[in-house]
Motif scaffolding. Sequence first.
Motif, short mmCIF file in Angstrom:
data_model
loop_
_atom_site.label_atom_id
_atom_site.label_comp_id
_atom_site.label_asym_id
_atom_site.label_seq_id
_atom_site.Cartn_x
_atom_site.Cartn_y
_atom_site.Cartn_z
N SER A 67 0.83 -1.21 0.00
CA SER A 67 0.00 0.00 0.00
C SER A 67 0.86 1.26 0.00
N SER A 121 3.82 1.54 -1.25
CA SER A 121 4.41 1.69 -2.59
C SER A 121 3.44 2.37 -3.54
N ARG A 122 2.16 2.04 -3.44
CA ARG A 122 1.15 2.71 -4.26
C ARG A 122 1.04 4.19 -3.88
N TYR A 123 1.10 4.48 -2.60
CA TYR A 123 1.06 5.88 -2.16
C TYR A 123 2.25 6.66 -2.72
N GLU A 163 3.96 5.95 -5.44
CA GLU A 163 3.80 6.12 -6.89
C GLU A 163 2.83 7.26 -7.19
N LEU A 202 -3.37 3.41 -10.75
CA LEU A 202 -3.53 3.30 -9.30
C LEU A 202 -5.01 3.31 -8.90
N GLU A 204 -3.88 2.45 0.42
CA GLU A 204 -3.92 1.75 -0.87
C GLU A 204 -4.48 2.66 -1.96
N GLU A 205 -5.43 3.51 -1.61
CA GLU A 205 -5.92 4.55 -2.52
C GLU A 205 -5.21 5.84 -2.14
#
Length: 359
Positions: A180, A182-184, A186, A250, A308-309
């Motif tokens: 999560s 890592s998504r933030y 990005e 994403l 995650e979002e």
Amino acid sequence: MAQSSNPSKLSLSSNFTPKPLLKLHPNSSLPTKLKRPPTFKILSSLSLPPPPPPNSKVTSNKTLNLVSLLRAIPDWADRIQERGMKQNRALYNHEKWVDHRSSWRHLRHLLSSLQSRVILSLVPPVLAFTSVAVVIAGYNTAVDLHWLPGFFPVLRASSLPYQLTAPALALLLVFRTEASYSRYEEGRKAWTKVIAGTNDFASQVIAGVDNSSDESIKSALLHYIMAFPVALKESKISCFHEGIGICEQLMGIPIPLSYTRLTSRFLVLWHLTLPIILWNDCHWVVVPATFISAASLFCIEEVGVLIEEPFPMLALDELCSVAQNNIKEAIATEKVIQARLIGKRRHSYKHSPNGWPNT
């Protein structure tokens, strides 16, 4: 014929004379029309549904009230979480960084726990598993005190399975939170590229359009840049497309759902059986132990789900405001420079053909 004198024999004759049911006058006539049409009632068991039992309505109302009561707390927690997702984030300045690393932060965070949407969103699962621990502890106590018949067993088990599965649960939570984050990261990098590309494009427009007749075109382009989605369609700058592509990925592709479901199911089964595992060693201490374990582990899982979002966690409104302010400042600076250049041209000397200035 008269009746027979022998009482044992019955006579077949009778003195009964029939009487007319209706007495009609000689001049009267039968009615041809009825004053009121006849009505008929169908007395059939198939025509109407059977009446409901008297207690069915009361039972259904009680069921609805129980379901609404059980849904009230989760719905309340979801509303708090969604309201927190819609809050505007602020960019950090020096004062906020000082407050962020203050030595009083631990006490401040503890006192503000009831205002944290992460903690408030954990109320339903933590309350549920703590209630299960209370029920199991009460049941085992009743069995130990012989309040229940002897065939009721005490709910206890060895702690060896928990010792073997605890590292797996820890790894699941760590990897889930790391994915999560890592998504933030990005998402943050994508928006950094977009803002930088917006500033660069605005600088190119300001520096490239010098003719006063194209001033309206320059103004329109700069307003399109400030309105980022329109500028994305009108321009061919690669960083815009790269940034928006990352953002779309994403938003449309979450962490694999099987991974999220596995972590959630693991946590639920872990805390449902935790009071049984700890009963021999802790007895009624299983209640606070379950509460602390559920609050801690579900909090880690909740943070992973939230970030995650990434976009609700970023200060996107302020980033857009910063980009707009930078463009407006560049426009104002360009106007000031142009005004000064025009003023210098008006007050400059006119040179003669021989190179000497004219007085």
